[in-house]
Motif scaffolding. Structure first.
Motif, PDB file in Angstrom:
ATOM      1  N   SER B 471       0.831  -1.054  -0.041  1.00 10.15           N
ATOM      2  CA  SER B 471       0.104  -0.003  -0.253  1.00 10.15           C
ATOM      3  C   SER B 471       0.839   1.114   0.001  1.00 10.15           C
ATOM      4  O   SER B 471       0.725   2.059  -0.653  1.00 10.15           O
ATOM      5  N   VAL B 472       2.047   1.172   0.886  1.00 13.27           N
ATOM      6  CA  VAL B 472       2.847   2.563   1.014  1.00 13.27           C
ATOM      7  C   VAL B 472       3.408   2.481  -0.328  1.00 13.27           C
ATOM      8  O   VAL B 472       3.549   3.643  -1.138  1.00 13.27           O
ATOM      9  N   GLY B 473       3.938   1.660  -0.888  1.00 12.38           N
ATOM     10  CA  GLY B 473       4.692   1.511  -2.031  1.00 12.38           C
ATOM     11  C   GLY B 473       3.919   2.284  -3.338  1.00 12.38           C
ATOM     12  O   GLY B 473       4.289   3.298  -3.898  1.00 12.38           O
ATOM     13  N   LEU B 474       2.464   1.580  -3.374  1.00  9.19           N
ATOM     14  CA  LEU B 474       1.615   1.895  -4.525  1.00  9.19           C
ATOM     15  C   LEU B 474       1.182   3.278  -4.351  1.00  9.19           C
ATOM     16  O   LEU B 474       1.335   4.200  -5.300  1.00  9.19           O
ATOM     17  N   VAL B 475       0.759   3.759  -3.145  1.00 15.77           N
ATOM     18  CA  VAL B 475       0.360   5.246  -2.745  1.00 15.77           C
ATOM     19  C   VAL B 475       1.452   6.141  -3.158  1.00 15.77           C
ATOM     20  O   VAL B 475       1.082   7.162  -3.881  1.00 15.77           O
ATOM     21  N   PHE B 476       2.363   6.027  -2.575  1.00 15.85           N
ATOM     22  CA  PHE B 476       3.595   6.867  -2.681  1.00 15.85           C
ATOM     23  C   PHE B 476       4.071   7.184  -4.056  1.00 15.85           C
ATOM     24  O   PHE B 476       3.800   8.330  -4.622  1.00 15.85           O
ATOM     25  N   THR B 477       4.223   6.258  -4.725  1.00 13.02           N
ATOM     26  CA  THR B 477       4.559   6.166  -6.335  1.00 13.02           C
ATOM     27  C   THR B 477       3.644   6.835  -7.177  1.00 13.02           C
ATOM     28  O   THR B 477       3.821   7.759  -7.793  1.00 13.02           O
ATOM     29  N   PHE B 478       2.300   6.373  -6.691  1.00 15.54           N
ATOM     30  CA  PHE B 478       1.343   6.943  -7.912  1.00 15.54           C
ATOM     31  C   PHE B 478       1.067   8.569  -7.477  1.00 15.54           C
ATOM     32  O   PHE B 478       0.803   9.186  -8.361  1.00 15.54           O
ATOM     33  N   MET B 480       3.197  10.666  -6.192  1.00 15.72           N
ATOM     34  CA  MET B 480       4.502  11.382  -6.860  1.00 15.72           C
ATOM     35  C   MET B 480       4.340  11.486  -8.500  1.00 15.72           C
ATOM     36  O   MET B 480       4.679  12.636  -8.863  1.00 15.72           O
ATOM     37  N   ILE B 481       4.109  10.441  -9.029  1.00 14.06           N
ATOM     38  CA  ILE B 481       4.089  10.394 -10.561  1.00 14.06           C
ATOM     39  C   ILE B 481       2.822  11.349 -10.976  1.00 14.06           C
ATOM     40  O   ILE B 481       3.137  12.098 -11.901  1.00 14.06           O
ATOM     41  N   ALA B 482       1.660  11.380 -10.248  1.00 13.58           N
ATOM     42  CA  ALA B 482       0.659  12.344 -10.551  1.00 13.58           C
ATOM     43  C   ALA B 482       0.970  13.593 -10.330  1.00 13.58           C
ATOM     44  O   ALA B 482       0.521  14.490 -11.191  1.00 13.58           O
ATOM     45  N   LEU B 483       1.822  13.928  -9.409  1.00 16.96           N
ATOM     46  CA  LEU B 483       2.118  15.490  -9.323  1.00 16.96           C
ATOM     47  C   LEU B 483       3.177  15.626  -9.993  1.00 16.96           C
ATOM     48  O   LEU B 483       3.090  16.996 -10.658  1.00 16.96           O
ATOM     49  N   MET B 484       4.393  14.943 -10.430  1.00 14.74           N
ATOM     50  CA  MET B 484       5.167  15.425 -11.264  1.00 14.74           C
ATOM     51  C   MET B 484       4.706  15.524 -12.595  1.00 14.74           C
ATOM     52  O   MET B 484       5.108  16.410 -13.606  1.00 14.74           O
ATOM     53  N   ARG B 485       3.738  14.682 -13.202  1.00 12.65           N
ATOM     54  CA  ARG B 485       3.104  14.727 -14.379  1.00 12.65           C
ATOM     55  C   ARG B 485       1.634  15.202 -14.690  1.00 12.65           C
ATOM     56  O   ARG B 485       0.940  14.846 -15.254  1.00 12.65           O
ATOM     57  N   ALA B 486       1.261  16.328 -13.712  1.00 10.52           N
ATOM     58  CA  ALA B 486       0.115  16.621 -13.347  1.00 10.52           C
ATOM     59  C   ALA B 486      -0.584  17.056 -14.813  1.00 10.52           C
ATOM     60  O   ALA B 486      -1.807  16.792 -14.897  1.00 10.52           O
ATOM     61  N   GLN B 487       0.324  17.877 -15.672  1.00 11.87           N
ATOM     62  CA  GLN B 487      -0.393  18.315 -16.724  1.00 11.87           C
ATOM     63  C   GLN B 487      -0.786  17.083 -17.537  1.00 11.87           C
ATOM     64  O   GLN B 487      -1.822  17.503 -18.391  1.00 11.87           O
ATOM     65  N   ASN B 488      -0.822  16.153 -17.621  1.00 11.59           N
ATOM     66  CA  ASN B 488      -1.110  14.603 -18.115  1.00 11.59           C
ATOM     67  C   ASN B 488      -2.335  14.134 -17.419  1.00 11.59           C
ATOM     68  O   ASN B 488      -3.149  13.329 -17.917  1.00 11.59           O
ATOM     69  N   PRO B 496       3.339  20.760 -13.858  1.00  9.16           N
ATOM     70  CA  PRO B 496       3.647  19.669 -12.966  1.00  9.16           C
ATOM     71  C   PRO B 496       3.215  20.608 -11.667  1.00  9.16           C
ATOM     72  O   PRO B 496       3.885  21.887 -11.413  1.00  9.16           O
ATOM     73  N   VAL B 497       3.037  19.985 -10.511  1.00  6.44           N
ATOM     74  CA  VAL B 497       2.990  20.255  -9.132  1.00  6.44           C
ATOM     75  C   VAL B 497       4.257  20.281  -8.616  1.00  6.44           C
ATOM     76  O   VAL B 497       4.621  21.417  -7.998  1.00  6.44           O
ATOM     77  N   ILE B 498       4.941  19.456  -8.524  1.00  6.25           N
ATOM     78  CA  ILE B 498       6.287  19.174  -8.182  1.00  6.25           C
ATOM     79  C   ILE B 498       7.125  18.685  -9.231  1.00  6.25           C
ATOM     80  O   ILE B 498       6.829  18.043 -10.066  1.00  6.25           O
ATOM     81  N   GLU B 499       8.318  19.285  -9.526  1.00  8.94           N
ATOM     82  CA  GLU B 499       9.405  18.796 -10.497  1.00  8.94           C
ATOM     83  C   GLU B 499      10.027  17.453 -10.269  1.00  8.94           C
ATOM     84  O   GLU B 499      10.061  16.442 -11.019  1.00  8.94           O
ATOM     85  N   GLN B 500      10.533  17.350  -9.034  1.00 10.05           N
ATOM     86  CA  GLN B 500      11.212  16.024  -8.676  1.00 10.05           C
ATOM     87  C   GLN B 500      11.076  15.749  -7.155  1.00 10.05           C
ATOM     88  O   GLN B 500      10.589  16.617  -6.334  1.00 10.05           O
TER      89      GLN B 500
END
Lengths: 96, 547
Positions: B471-478, B480-488, B496-500
């Motif tokens: 759960s932690v691995g999935l939620v964290f990764t999901f 993070m990717i959603a924030l870094m690629r927010a435009q898509n 993006p909300v955060i770059e990295q």
């Protein structure tokens, strides 16, 4: 159970060694130390670059080949040696 | 004959072959449907795994990406091959010994928990849908480009073909069509690469011809004011190259459609050898791709060095400009940067035979190869979706008392529905579909890889640990990717909300999720009761290959 334990310990050691080779070729030579290795020429290419785009893939194929070959051999030995005989015949192996 | 006529011939012939094989391998049991009766020979499974693995992205896009990334393109080359070492050494033989049908099966039994199985099934479905929608879109693009039929119709034809052999033959039908698809795609990839290597250097082996081209390419790049092709870390930082490579490796080893291929062979030893064959077959394409990338870049830059801005008049430039995949700027092409800016990365593999003036039949072959790569990957993914729904959710949680006949029917029905949903996603892509590499590999690395490895190599890992870790691995990764690629990914967001995160971008952030998963699973397992004796005995049996 003795055979199974010894088999698993050998299997772990083999896996560990092959993974070290995997990390050295894939992450060490190709990423972490690529600048240093690029000073060496391999044919007409910088060695670090060649490792990253060619050499590491050849190493990966070789590692799986070795793993399949050696593990198959270990399986056959483990199946050939019945538990009791192995307990009596083999000298005690040092732990660790 | 022209390119289009030849393409009809190659596509028609190869599609008839797939339909014929699919019809010949129809099945009547769930064991046949999910794991091809566990009777696939190691070398055939190797070829099927290779085709399953190499998608439209590997075939069409990868060489183009490398061509423009130079050294940094190695993240894909190493990431998508090095994962097989992890798979062969840490997962495949043990999962074969465990011997059920799906990855959630293993998670459910090893962690004695329906909840864990359902979490795994949902992760498998999400990862596979993200991946499969891109394949169906690839089929549509290939049909549209070469046969000039509408994109939607192209996707439709692909859906009908996949549905035919997957519904009838399940894993068995998919396996043997994938073997045929591997042969088609590798031939289609190698023929032009060998021809170009011969033309450029007189040496027919692309892997060796590289050596002659690289110094010339480096020189020409420097003349045109670009950095040297083989210089490392021009586009990505060293940390990102490291993280992306590791993330793609662990993700490859954790992707359910790749793992299940190892359930289909006879025994543990065959699983080990099929991993070897798979990587050998994949390696043929993956060691050729960087050569092709260099040849293409060299060709293009050399033409530019000779012709200057007049390169825009070349026929291949004009033809691709008509499709919109080369966009010549208003003031013409004045610098090398402008030239590289103008060219879409995806056309490199498709356009190189044309740039090198190879005969029409070779270009037509490339179209058939791209379709083979897309269809084979799509079918493997669809089986995972269908098995997660029909076997792990319906057969184990909703109706465990279902008969064999009902289970098989539900399996066929689910694969049929999955084909339709995948086709719809292909035609009307959701934003997250564009982030296949980040989502599919990041989530697989952050969820399946750690819990399966710990499940095999650490008996103390238990239910509480695995559920918390996944759960932690999935939620964290999901997140993070959603924030870094927010435009898509997030509707209404422009950037993006955060770059990295700690200097790691979206494609590599799965590595952090993976480390979190390992850490959380370990700590929580140690703080909660040990797993039952029956489970520890099962782990013992999985480690030892004797029946």
């Amino acid at each position: 159970m003795h055979v199974a334990k010894a088999y698993w310990r050998r299997q772990l050691r083999r896996t560990g060694l092959l993974l070290v080779a995997w990390a050295v070729a894939g992450l060490g030579c190709s990423v972490l130390f690529v600048e240093q290795l690029n000073r060496i020429s391999f044919g007409d290419m910088p060695f670090g670059f060649w490792m990253a785009q060619q050499g590491s893939i050849y190493v990966f194929i070789l590692l799986i080949f070795l793993y399949a070959l050696l593990s198959g051999r270990a399986d056959r030995e483990a199946i050939l040696e019945p538990d009791a005989e192995d307990d009596a015949a083999s000298p005690p192996t040092p732990e660790g | 004959m022209d390119i289009q006529a030849w393409t009809w011939v190659t596509v028609g012939l190869t599609f008839s072959l797939y339909l014929y094989i699919g019809y010949r391998s129809r099945v009547q049991s769930t064991k046949g449907f999910y794991v091809a009766g566990q009777g696939v020979p190691a070398i055939a499974n190797g070829a099927a795994t290779a085709a399953d693995w190499m998608s439209a992205a590997s075939f069409i896009s990868m060489a183009g990406l490398i061509s423009f990334m130079g050294y940094d393109g190695a993240v894909y080359l190493m990431g998508w091959t090095g994962g097989y070492v992890l798979l062969a050494l840490l997962l495949a033989p043990f999962l074969r010994k465990f011997g059920q049908y799906t990855v959630p099966d293993f998670v459910g039994v090893r962690y004695y928990s329906r909840a864990a199985r359902v979490v795994a099934a949902i992760a498998a479905i999400f990862v596979s849908f993200t991946y499969v929608a891109g394949q169906m879109a690839g089929v549509g693009v290939a049909f549209g480009r070469f046969l000039e039929i509408p994109f939607e119709l192209g996707v439709g034809i692909g859906m009908v073909v996949v549905a035919f052999f997957a519904v009838l033959g399940g894993m068995k039908g998919i396996t043997y069509t994938q073997v045929a698809q591997y042969c088609v795609l590798i031939f289609a990839y190698m023929a032009p690469a060998i021809a170009i290597a011969l033309l450029l250097t007189g040496n027919p082996v692309p892997q060796l011809a590289m050596e002659e081209i690289l110094p010339k390419l480096n020189a020409i790049q420097q003349d045109l004011g670009l950095s040297s092709y083989s210089n490392p870390f021009t586009g990505l930082s060293k940390l990102n190259v490291f993280a992306i490579t590791l993330c793609l490796m662990a993700g490859t080893a954790g992707l359910p459609h790749v793992i299940v291929r190892f359930y289909t062979v006879k025994n543990v030893q065959a699983a080990r050898w099929s991993a070897f064959w798979a990587l050998l077959f994949i390696g043929i394409l993956y060691t050729t791709a960087p050569a092709l990338a260099m040849f293409a870049k060299y060709h293009i830059l050399q033409q530019f060095a000779e012709l200057g801005p007049a390169i825009a008049e070349e026929s291949w430039m004009q033809n691709w400009a008509a499709t919109g995949l080369i966009s010549i700027p208003e003031g013409g092409i004045q610098t090398a940067e402008q030239l590289l800016e103008a060219i879409n990365r995806d056309i490199i593999v498709l356009a190189t035979p044309e740039i090198a003036r190879l005969p029409a039949i070779v270009v037509a072959l490339v179209a058939a190869g791209g379709l083979a790569a897309a269809l084979s990957t799509a079918s493997g993914l669809l089986l995972v979706i269908s098995s997660a729904l029909a076997h792990d959710i319906y057969g184990s949680v909703i109706r465990p008392e279902a008969s064999e006949k009902q289970r098989l029917f539900i399996g066929r029905l689910m694969i049929f529905l999955a084909v339709i949903v995948a086709g719809v996603f292909g035609v009307y892509p959701l934003g997250f579909v564009a982030e296949v590499v980040a989502f599919a590999f990041g989530l697989a690395a952050a969820s399946f890889f750690p819990v399966i490895v710990l499940g095999i190599f650490w008996k103390r890992a238990n239910r509480e640990g695995a559920i918390a870790g996944m759960s932690v691995g999935l939620v964290f990764t999901f997140v993070m990717i959603a924030l870094m690629r927010a435009q898509n990914v997030i509707p209404g967001m422009e950037e993006p909300v955060i770059e990295q995160f700690l200097g790691i971008g979206a494609q590599g952030v799965g590595v952090v999720g993976m480390l979190l998963n390992f850490a959380v699973t370990t700590v929580v397992s140690l703080c909660t009761p040990d797993s039952p004796v029956s489970v520890r005995d099962m782990v013992e049996r999985v480690r030892y290959p004797k029946e």
